[in-house]
Design an enzyme around this catalytic site. Structure first.
Site, PDB file in Angstrom:
ATOM      1  N   HIS A 186      -7.536  -5.754   0.319  1.00  0.00           N
ATOM      2  CA  HIS A 186      -6.533  -4.794   1.455  1.00  0.00           C
ATOM      3  C   HIS A 186      -5.382  -5.767   2.032  1.00  0.00           C
ATOM      4  CE1 HIS A 186      -4.388  -1.246  -0.034  1.00  0.00           C
ATOM      5  NE2 HIS A 186      -4.637  -1.400   0.879  1.00  0.00           N
ATOM      6  N   SER A 198       0.915  -1.540   0.181  1.00  0.00           N
ATOM      7  CA  SER A 198      -0.516   0.128  -0.096  1.00  0.00           C
ATOM      8  C   SER A 198       0.668   1.645   0.207  1.00  0.00           C
ATOM      9  CB  SER A 198      -0.646  -0.467   1.078  1.00  0.00           C
ATOM     10  OG  SER A 198      -1.880   0.965   1.055  1.00  0.00           O
ATOM     11  N   ASP A 230      -9.882  -5.436  -3.565  1.00  0.00           N
ATOM     12  CA  ASP A 230      -9.840  -4.175  -2.695  1.00  0.00           C
ATOM     13  C   ASP A 230     -10.627  -3.199  -2.522  1.00  0.00           C
ATOM     14  OD1 ASP A 230      -7.595  -2.608  -1.805  1.00  0.00           O
ATOM     15  OD2 ASP A 230      -6.142  -3.215  -2.345  1.00  0.00           O
TER      16      ASP A 230
END
Length: 253
Positions: free
Chosen positions: A231, A120, A197
Site C-alpha cells: 500500500h 487509498s 496490500d
C-alpha cells in the site's frame, strides 16, 4: 489550509491543465510531493499538479486528534453534516469548488481542463469527485482506492462520525453506489492495486465491488493488480508515470 502546487516549464508561457492529487489517511500535502516522483512526467506533459491536505487542522474540536483514521488527517473527502464536524470538515466542497477557484485565480491554469487522482482514502476521494460531477473532470485514476466505504471499517467509522447514522446519506459518498446511478458522460477509470496490500486482504478496499458495478453500467475501467506491491509510496512511485500519461491523454486532447 495548506496545499502544494507544481508548475511545469510550459506554465511560463501558457495556461496548463490542472491535475489534482488527493492523499490517504494520515497524510499532509507533503507526502505526495516528497515521495511519488511525479515531477518528470508532469513536466513532460505540461501538467500543473495540485496536492491539498487531507483535512482541516487545529480546529480545536474535541477528539479530532484521538485516532489516525478519523478527524485530523482523515477528512474522507465528505462534507460533514454532524456536530461538531460540520463547520470545518467540508473537504468535498473544498476540493471540488473552493480550491479550484483559488488555483484558477492565482496560477496559470486552464479552468476548463482538470482531472483528479489519489491514493487509498484519496483514491476514494478522486472517484467520488469524478462520479458526482459528470464532465467536470476529464479523467480519473486511483491507487488502491477505498472503493465501497459503506461496507468497510474505515468508511463505517468516518461516515457515521461525519454523516450520522442514516446510511442512505453514506451512499452519496461511495464510489460503488455512485457508479450504479452515474448518468453517463464518458469516464475512463484507471486503478492500480498492489496484490500484497494488507488493506486489500483486510477488506478495507473492496475493488471487486466497484469493478462489478462498472461492468454492469458499461463504464470502462482498467484494473491492474500489481504483483509484489503493498500500500506504500514505493508502489505509487513505480506506476505514477502511467497515471500521469493516462490523464495527459485526456487533458491535452
Amino acid at each position: 489550509m495548506k496545499f502544494a502546487i507544481y508548475l511545469p516549464p510550459k506554465a511560463e508561457t501558457a495556461k496548463c491543465p490542472a491535475l489534482y492529487w488527493l492523499s490517504g489517511l494520515t497524510c499532509t500535502e507533503q507526502n505526495f510531493i516528497s515521495k511519488s516522483g511525479y515531477h518528470q512526467a508532469a513536466s513532460e506533459h505540461g501538467l500543473v499538479v495540485v496536492a491539498p491536505d487531507t483535512s482541516p487542522r487545529g480546529c480545536n474540536i474535541k477528539g479530532e486528534d484521538e485516532s489516525w483514521d478519523f478527524g485530523t488527517g482523515a477528512g474522507f473527502y465528505v462534507d460533514a453534516t454532524e456536530e461538531p464536524w460540520k463547520t470545518n470538515y467540508r473537504m468535498y466542497s473544498y476540493v471540488t469548488q473552493e480550491l479550484p477557484q483559488l488555483i484558477n485565480a492565482s496560477f496559470p491554469v486552464d479552468p476548463q481542463r482538470m482531472s483528479v487522482f489519489g491514493h487509498s482514502m484519496g483514491g476514494h476521494g478522486a472517484l467520488i469527485c469524478a462520479l458526482k460531477n459528470p464532465g467536470k473532470y476529464k479523467s480519473v485514476s486511483a491507487f488502491a482506492p477505498v472503493c465501497n466505504p459503506v461496507l468497510c471499517n474505515w468508511g463505517k467509522k468516518a461516515f457515521s462520525g461525519y454523516l450520522g447514522s442514516d446510511q442512505s446519506k453514506w451512499k452519496a459518498y461511495d464510489a460503488t453506489h455512485l457508479v450504479k446511478s452515474y448518468p453517463g458522460s464518458q469516464l475512463d477509470i484507471l486503478i492500480d492495486q498492489g496484490k500484497d496490500d494488507e488493506f486489500l486482504s483486510d477488506g478495507q478496499l473492496l475493488p471487486d465491488n466497484l469493478i462489478a458495478a462498472c461492468t454492469e453500467k458499461k463504464i470502462p475501467v482498467v484494473f491492474r493488480l500489481q504483483e509484489g506491491y503493498d500500500h506504500s509510496y514505493y508502489f505509487i512511485a513505480t506506476f505514477i508515470a502511467d497515471h500521469i500519461r493516462h490523464h495527459a491523454k485526456y487533458l491535452n486532447a
